[in-house]
Design an enzyme around this catalytic site. Structure first.
Site, short mmCIF file in Angstrom:
data_model
loop_
_atom_site.label_atom_id
_atom_site.label_comp_id
_atom_site.label_asym_id
_atom_site.label_seq_id
_atom_site.Cartn_x
_atom_site.Cartn_y
_atom_site.Cartn_z
N LYS A 141 -1.42 -6.95 -9.28
CA LYS A 141 -2.40 -6.79 -8.19
C LYS A 141 -1.94 -5.66 -7.29
O LYS A 141 -0.96 -5.82 -6.56
CB LYS A 141 -2.55 -8.06 -7.37
CG LYS A 141 -3.76 -7.98 -6.43
CD LYS A 141 -3.71 -8.98 -5.30
CE LYS A 141 -3.03 -8.45 -4.07
NZ LYS A 141 -3.70 -7.33 -3.41
N SER B 100 5.23 -7.00 3.20
CA SER B 100 5.71 -7.40 4.53
C SER B 100 6.41 -8.76 4.50
O SER B 100 6.25 -9.54 3.56
CB SER B 100 4.50 -7.50 5.47
OG SER B 100 3.65 -8.54 5.02
N CYS C 57 9.60 1.70 3.39
CA CYS C 57 10.49 0.58 3.76
C CYS C 57 11.90 1.09 4.01
O CYS C 57 12.71 0.39 4.59
CB CYS C 57 10.51 -0.46 2.66
SG CYS C 57 11.21 0.18 1.15
N PHE D 47 0.81 -1.22 0.00
CA PHE D 47 0.00 0.00 0.00
C PHE D 47 0.84 1.27 0.00
O PHE D 47 0.34 2.34 -0.31
CB PHE D 47 -0.93 0.02 1.23
CG PHE D 47 -0.23 0.45 2.51
CD1 PHE D 47 -0.12 1.81 2.82
CD2 PHE D 47 0.34 -0.47 3.37
CE1 PHE D 47 0.55 2.22 3.98
CE2 PHE D 47 1.01 -0.07 4.52
CZ PHE D 47 1.11 1.28 4.82
N GLU E 269 -4.93 -3.74 -1.91
CA GLU E 269 -6.38 -3.54 -1.77
C GLU E 269 -6.67 -2.27 -0.97
O GLU E 269 -7.80 -1.80 -0.91
CB GLU E 269 -7.04 -4.76 -1.11
CG GLU E 269 -6.55 -5.13 0.28
CD GLU E 269 -5.27 -5.98 0.28
OE1 GLU E 269 -4.48 -5.89 -0.68
OE2 GLU E 269 -5.06 -6.71 1.27
N ARG E 270 -5.62 -1.68 -0.35
CA ARG E 270 -5.83 -0.46 0.43
C ARG E 270 -5.61 0.81 -0.39
O ARG E 270 -5.99 1.89 0.03
CB ARG E 270 -4.92 -0.47 1.66
CG ARG E 270 -5.40 -1.45 2.72
CD ARG E 270 -4.46 -1.50 3.89
NE ARG E 270 -3.40 -2.46 3.67
CZ ARG E 270 -2.35 -2.63 4.47
NH1 ARG E 270 -2.25 -1.89 5.55
NH2 ARG E 270 -1.44 -3.52 4.21
N GLU F 256 9.12 -4.09 12.99
CA GLU F 256 9.04 -2.95 12.07
C GLU F 256 7.77 -2.18 12.45
O GLU F 256 6.66 -2.71 12.34
CB GLU F 256 8.92 -3.45 10.62
CG GLU F 256 8.82 -2.31 9.63
CD GLU F 256 8.59 -2.78 8.19
OE1 GLU F 256 7.89 -3.79 7.98
OE2 GLU F 256 9.09 -2.12 7.28
P1 NAD Z 1 1.48 -6.57 2.96
O1 NAD Z 1 2.45 -7.69 2.96
O2 NAD Z 1 0.42 -6.55 3.98
O3 NAD Z 1 0.74 -6.54 1.54
C1 NAD Z 1 1.47 -6.57 0.33
C2 NAD Z 1 0.67 -7.35 -0.71
O4 NAD Z 1 0.58 -8.72 -0.32
C3 NAD Z 1 -0.76 -6.85 -0.85
O5 NAD Z 1 -1.07 -6.80 -2.23
C4 NAD Z 1 -1.59 -7.87 -0.10
O6 NAD Z 1 -2.86 -8.05 -0.66
C5 NAD Z 1 -0.77 -9.14 -0.22
N1 NAD Z 1 -0.84 -10.00 0.98
C6 NAD Z 1 -0.79 -9.59 2.27
N2 NAD Z 1 -0.82 -10.66 3.10
C7 NAD Z 1 -0.89 -11.75 2.32
C8 NAD Z 1 -0.95 -13.14 2.59
N3 NAD Z 1 -0.93 -13.62 3.83
N4 NAD Z 1 -1.04 -14.00 1.55
C9 NAD Z 1 -1.03 -13.53 0.28
N5 NAD Z 1 -0.98 -12.21 -0.03
C10 NAD Z 1 -0.90 -11.33 0.96
O7 NAD Z 1 2.34 -5.22 2.98
P2 NAD Z 1 1.79 -3.73 3.13
O8 NAD Z 1 1.32 -3.51 4.52
O9 NAD Z 1 0.89 -3.41 2.01
O10 NAD Z 1 3.14 -2.91 2.89
C11 NAD Z 1 4.03 -2.55 3.92
C12 NAD Z 1 5.20 -3.49 4.00
O11 NAD Z 1 5.88 -3.50 2.74
C13 NAD Z 1 6.24 -3.06 5.01
O12 NAD Z 1 6.70 -4.20 5.69
C14 NAD Z 1 7.33 -2.45 4.16
O13 NAD Z 1 8.62 -2.46 4.75
C15 NAD Z 1 7.28 -3.31 2.95
N6 NAD Z 1 7.87 -2.65 1.80
C16 NAD Z 1 9.10 -3.07 1.41
C17 NAD Z 1 9.73 -2.44 0.34
C18 NAD Z 1 11.09 -2.87 -0.08
O14 NAD Z 1 11.48 -2.56 -1.21
N7 NAD Z 1 11.82 -3.59 0.76
C19 NAD Z 1 9.08 -1.38 -0.32
C20 NAD Z 1 7.81 -1.00 0.11
C21 NAD Z 1 7.21 -1.64 1.18
#
Ligand code: NAD
Length: 526
Positions: free
Chosen positions: A199, A252, A307, A175, A202-203, A407
């Site tokens: 994809k 994440s 991140c 998101f 969703e937020r 985090e």
């Molecule tokens: P998230 O993992 O909750 O969601 C990311 C994507 O994964 C979404 O599209 C979501 O629908 C999907 N998803 C979530 N849980 C899932 C599951 N159990 N099974 C299958 N799909 C799932 O992450 P977020 O809250 O949207 O983003 C924040 C996180 O992203 C932080 O941890 C941040 O550090 C990380 N991030 C990392 C980078 C990097 O380059 N290292 C860059 C941006 C964000």
């Protein structure tokens, strides 16, 4: 919900007409999905609400697509692949040039939807778009990236290399960078000849939808770029789809480690960038004023939801006495709706996220840390219903506390104290994450010692957020990437990820004056 718009106005905005305030939207539209270069509305009854984080007013609803709808998107990408692959890279480059121009033209519109759905300030949303746009600009060098090598390996024999696209690739986005992350992937995947099923989170799906609209305008053939919606079930569908050859994931650790394992088990290439805890080491010989400013910006910008946010600082020696000044600067920041001109940082994305962040601050208190500046309970007068957490600074903690191990992903900075550079390096290296780190110093010797001994993958010297531009690659390390970080995003490594190297060894012998003789032994290349 009113979905009776014409094709041109499906998204309800244009380059010059888009939201400029947090005013309640009277008739929020459902977010369409995008297949075969057209917007479609899902027939599902199962939706996820998207709210403006500054007000918690409804902005749109994201459909959880049915398997039939997801299959339509994958099939569209599969059907488009042969034609797109066989188009010359130079022809694809022409489309990428137009795409870049359109993203620039729609920059403010993209930024506005990010502010509305994700909460960051308009200026920061513009940065989100820019960092993605720069990847698209770099992808215009596709013909250069796709050039192969050739060597005459014997008098009558040569070997050439070709880079070939993989097929359909899936992109799963977080998101926090609704434009940048899609644009880390779409340009490199498509310039190299792949087709995409993306994809968005969703937020915050709005920016990805505008990027899809612009892709069609730029001339991408139908099926090259598709956008689907949903949460875990959609991701599982993509992971299990045999047509999908590679997965790009950013998000994440919990989701990413699962996606890396399952995707790899299913025989797909996976690149996965995960969470972080980025430390800045502050040495007494640094320029105090600019260092404190840099820390404030990197810790609290985007409400800490980056991140590469600086979420921990390691104060060396006498710099421990700078804390009151740091607190003063944090308290001077304006926390407000992202559309407000004076806002330095906006709200966090959801009420659940706010509750989680507040829970971690509470745990720090319970474990004996000191809250020097407490952002809980803050509300700007105009937006009493938003997900507000003002800048928070925690000190006197130790690395076993929850607020250090987790985090936090909010506007919370934790401060540790040590006596030497070597102790600081040890502390940073003991942390399992390795996305980014920075050292603030005026000593080249100290900077070099830090550079050589630090394990994090992206190192700043007097630069708080050292994210490389797209001519390099995003090089997180340790627990901040899955699979040991072998597959990094954008730059030449991004091209390698989205292509398969093919070698062709040819022999053009058979001249009458040099008759060839069959031999069963290995060639000697003479
Ligand atoms: P998230 O993992 O909750 O969601 C990311 C994507 O994964 C979404 O599209 C979501 O629908 C999907 N998803 C979530 N849980 C899932 C599951 N159990 N099974 C299958 N799909 C799932 O992450 P977020 O809250 O949207 O983003 C924040 C996180 O992203 C932080 O941890 C941040 O550090 C990380 N991030 C990392 C980078 C990097 O380059 N290292 C860059 C941006 C964000």
């Amino acid at each position: 919900m009113d979905n009776s718009s014409t094709k041109e106005s499906v998204l309800g905005s244009s380059a010059s007409s888009f939201p400029r305030s947090h005013d309640k939207i009277s008739a929020p539209k459902d977010t369409p999905f995008f297949v075969d270069n057209e917007f479609r509305f899902s027939s599902t009854k199962d939706f996820i609400d998207v709210h403006d984080p500054a007000t918690n007013n409804l902005v749109s609803r994201v459909p959880k697509l049915s398997n039939t709808e997801l299959e339509e998107a994958v099939l569209s990408a599969e059907k488009a692949f042969p034609g797109w692959q066989s188009m010359s890279t130079i022809a694809r480059q022409q489309i990428m040039f137009r795409y870049v121009g359109l993203i620039r033209e729609h920059w403010d519109r993209l930024a506005a939807v990010i502010t509305l759905e994700q909460g960051k300030t308009v200026a920061d949303s513009k940065g989100d778009v820019l960092r993605g746009l720069q990847v698209a600009e770099a992808a215009c060098a596709g013909p250069e990236y796709m050039k192969g090598e050739v060597l005459e390996v014997a008098k009558d024999m040569e070997t050439r290399t070709y880079r070939e696209p993989l097929g359909v690739v899936a992109v799963i986005c977080p998101f926090n960078f609704p434009a940048m992350i899609p644009l880390w992937c779409i340009p490199i995947a498509t310039i190299t000849g792949n087709t995409v099923v993306l994809k968005p989170s969703e937020r915050a799906p709005g920016a990805a939808m505008i990027l899809a609209e612009l892709a069609e305008k730029a001339g991408f053939p139908k099926g090259v770029i598709n956008v689907v919606h949903g949460a875990h079930d959609t991701v599982n569908f993509l992971l299990d789809s045999p047509a999908i050859k590679a997965i790009s994931f950013v998000g994440s650790n919990k989701a990413g480690e699962y996606i890396f394992t399952k995707g790899s088990e299913n025989g797909k290439r996976v690149q996965a960038n995960l969470g972080a805890k980025n430390h800045a080491v502050v040495l007494p010989d640094c320029d105090k004023d600019s260092t404190l400013d840099a820390i404030i910006a990197a810790a609290f910008g985007a409400a800490g939801q980056r991140c590469m946010a600086l979420s921990a600082i390691v104060l060396v020696g006498e710099t421990q006495s700078w804390l009151p000044e740091l607190v003063k600067r944090a308290q001077a920041l304006s926390v407000n709706g992202g559309f407000e001109a004076n806002a330095d940082l906006g709200p966090v994305v959801t009420p659940q996220s706010k509750a989680r962040i507040e829970g971690l601050i509470k745990s720090a208190e319970a474990e004996g840390a000191k809250i020097l500046c407490d952002g809980r309970g803050f509300k700007p007068a105009a937006y009493p219903n938003g997900n507000w957490v003002a800048p928070t600074i925690i000190s006197e903690l130790n690395p076993t506390m929850e607020c250090y191990k987790e985090e936090i992903f909010g506007p919370v900075l934790v401060c540790l104290q040590v006596q030497s550079l070597d102790e600081a390096i040890q502390l940073v290296n003991d942390n399992p994450y390795g996305n980014g780190t920075a050292v603030f110093t005026s000593s080249g010797v100290s900077a070099e010692r830090f550079r050589k001994n630090i394990q994090a993958g992206q190192v700043g010297v007097n630069v708080p957020i050292p994210v490389p531009l797209p001519m390099f690659s995003f090089t997180g390390n340790k627990k901040s990437v899955a699979g040991g970080g072998a597959n990094t995003f954008y730059g030449r490594p991004g091209v390698n990820f989205y292509t398969q190297l093919k070698t062709v060894t040819s022999k053009w012998a058979g001249r009458d004056d040099q008759p060839t003789k069959n031999t069963l032994s290995m060639p000697t290349h003479s």
